[in-house]
Design an enzyme around this catalytic site. Sequence first.
Site, mmCIF file in Angstrom:
data_model
loop_
_atom_site.group_PDB
_atom_site.id
_atom_site.type_symbol
_atom_site.label_atom_id
_atom_site.label_comp_id
_atom_site.label_asym_id
_atom_site.label_seq_id
_atom_site.Cartn_x
_atom_site.Cartn_y
_atom_site.Cartn_z
ATOM 1 N N LYS B 76 8.147 25.616 -47.590
ATOM 2 C CA LYS B 76 8.901 24.886 -48.606
ATOM 3 C C LYS B 76 8.521 25.492 -49.961
ATOM 4 O O LYS B 76 7.350 25.799 -50.200
ATOM 5 C CB LYS B 76 8.518 23.401 -48.550
ATOM 6 C CG LYS B 76 9.300 22.514 -49.519
ATOM 7 C CD LYS B 76 8.918 21.038 -49.341
ATOM 8 C CE LYS B 76 9.737 20.120 -50.237
ATOM 9 N NZ LYS B 76 9.390 18.699 -50.060
ATOM 10 N N SER B 151 13.284 15.487 -49.277
ATOM 11 C CA SER B 151 13.470 16.689 -50.045
ATOM 12 C C SER B 151 13.231 17.988 -49.290
ATOM 13 O O SER B 151 13.660 19.053 -49.751
ATOM 14 C CB SER B 151 12.547 16.649 -51.259
ATOM 15 O OG SER B 151 11.188 16.708 -50.855
ATOM 16 N N SER B 175 9.977 12.667 -47.279
ATOM 17 C CA SER B 175 10.578 13.995 -47.432
ATOM 18 C C SER B 175 10.332 14.987 -46.300
ATOM 19 O O SER B 175 10.942 16.053 -46.280
ATOM 20 C CB SER B 175 10.111 14.639 -48.738
ATOM 21 O OG SER B 175 10.778 14.064 -49.833
#
Lengths: 95, 484
Positions: B76, B151, B175
């Site tokens: 990420k 997210s 997330s």
Amino acid sequence: MSLDASEVKKIAHLARLAIDEADVPRYASNLSDILSLVEQMNRVDTHGVVPMAHPLDMNQRLRPDEVSETVERDRYQAIAPAVENGLYLVPKVIE
Amino acid sequence: MHDKSIRELADSLRAGEFSSEELTRHFLDRIERHDGGLNSFITVCAEEALEAARVADQRLRAGEGGALTGIPMAHKDIFCTAGVRTSCGSRMLDNFVAPYDATVTERLKAAGAVMLGKTNMDEFAMGSSNETSYYGPVRNPWNTHTVPGGSSGGSAVAVAARLAPFATGTDTGGSIRQPASLCGITGLKPTYGRVSRWGMIAFASSLDQGGPMTRTAEDAALVLQAMAGFDPRDSTCVDREVPDYHSALENDISGLTIGLPKEFFAEGMDEGVARVVEAAIGEYRRLGAEVKEISLPNSGLSVPAYYVVAPAECSSNLSRFDGVRFGHRCEEPKDLEDLYKRSRGEGFGAEVKRRIMIGTYALSAGYYDAYYLKAQQIRRLISDDFRRAFQEVDVIMGPTSPGVAFRLGEKSDDPVSMYLSDIYTIAVNLAGLPGISIPAGFSDGLPVGLQIIGDYFQEGRLLNVAHRFQQATDWHRQAPEGYA
């Protein structure tokens, strides 16, 4: 709780955020909605409840006072927007 | 190659069926071919990946390395990666080449994992749909008109579309688990303090936690093993032994007590989601588990409390982005205040600005007690609810998300409706507990995740409970059409 345009501008100033004048009404409406959501907290009486600052209620860990980091100014300043002689440049603060 | 699990890939690499370099090329080709329509990557590091793969091949030939050596993966774009842009999905950090590796990056690199690139995400991890990214929305491979969740949406899509065998994610309010649920993969949020946050760009420091996003629970065990552990550079990282997660996977779960919070199964629950979750619990009964109704009476206050705590911490954390030391700087500032305001005004998107403003307001003079203190007290009540529940049950189960993937744009103009996407996940972050989402079925052709919540540091138990389900079912093996 509902926020008006002048309150939104004041908060944006405190947060050092430039926001477009045209966007102020939308922020006022969005932020007011969020605050209404948040105010559901008042449904419960929390008198005497100890606030929880850390999920595991841990204390700050201490370490021996020994040198552990080295100065790497040049490496970190390589990604700065403006530097000179090892200093970060910003607009003049004192006239 | 791309449909194999990490365990299977590791065996093939050792057996010499293919090299890490070949495997890495295969995934780079898939990214090239498929990611145009999905937008799950912000940065692809082909050269660096192939070089790392060659090094891994040398280690493998010498009989060295572990389960992750030579396995391609994606980070990420919130984890700092030395020499590679770390954007956090924001214009603010579009030009930010991290000068150092996050601890998680360092650990996975040391384990021999091969980084293919950095995945797309909601800006500064603030969002539940991956639509707030400066680099554009990510699309869900199960239906490209729908969102992947957020997210960690890019990481979830990269794994679901078989563009990477695994990815890292972070979870502040859901997330990792919510996008895992919406994309049909396995995502684990560890206990707060289990995985170092050093070099992971901070959103809400008392809630943020990194974890693995994989297709199987077994893979999650292998990745968590490498990610977890004490790090003196993160003052909230817990100095506690990391158990062998893989060896606990096969443990018998007969007699396991599952708690079902009645608040998670209340009226108005999405029918398709309810059907899948009930069927999954039926499967656990067949595996010998016992089911008990429990109550988490304050869980309904988790979203309101979270939208004080998280924005308050974010307004403080994001004050470091000032246009002076790194990141975006506006053109020709007329004075220092103008420099701060315009750099931040131009660098941050609307959702980040909203949260900074809510946090600034909640922390401003005269409001602290009514908002922040109150929220921290509610946090205590929520945490006490879980404590009581875990005296009666081993794990808690329920839906991960109130619905399946929603359409792009459906909630983007209504922050509060977006925030309610995390209604089942947020309480877990406020309490600091571990939670996992695993694929449990489909509703309207879209994946539904089952959330399993454990007591502190019970990641091994969660992985074991998830693995036994995955041995009895094949939901986790389903691939979206066109990506199998």
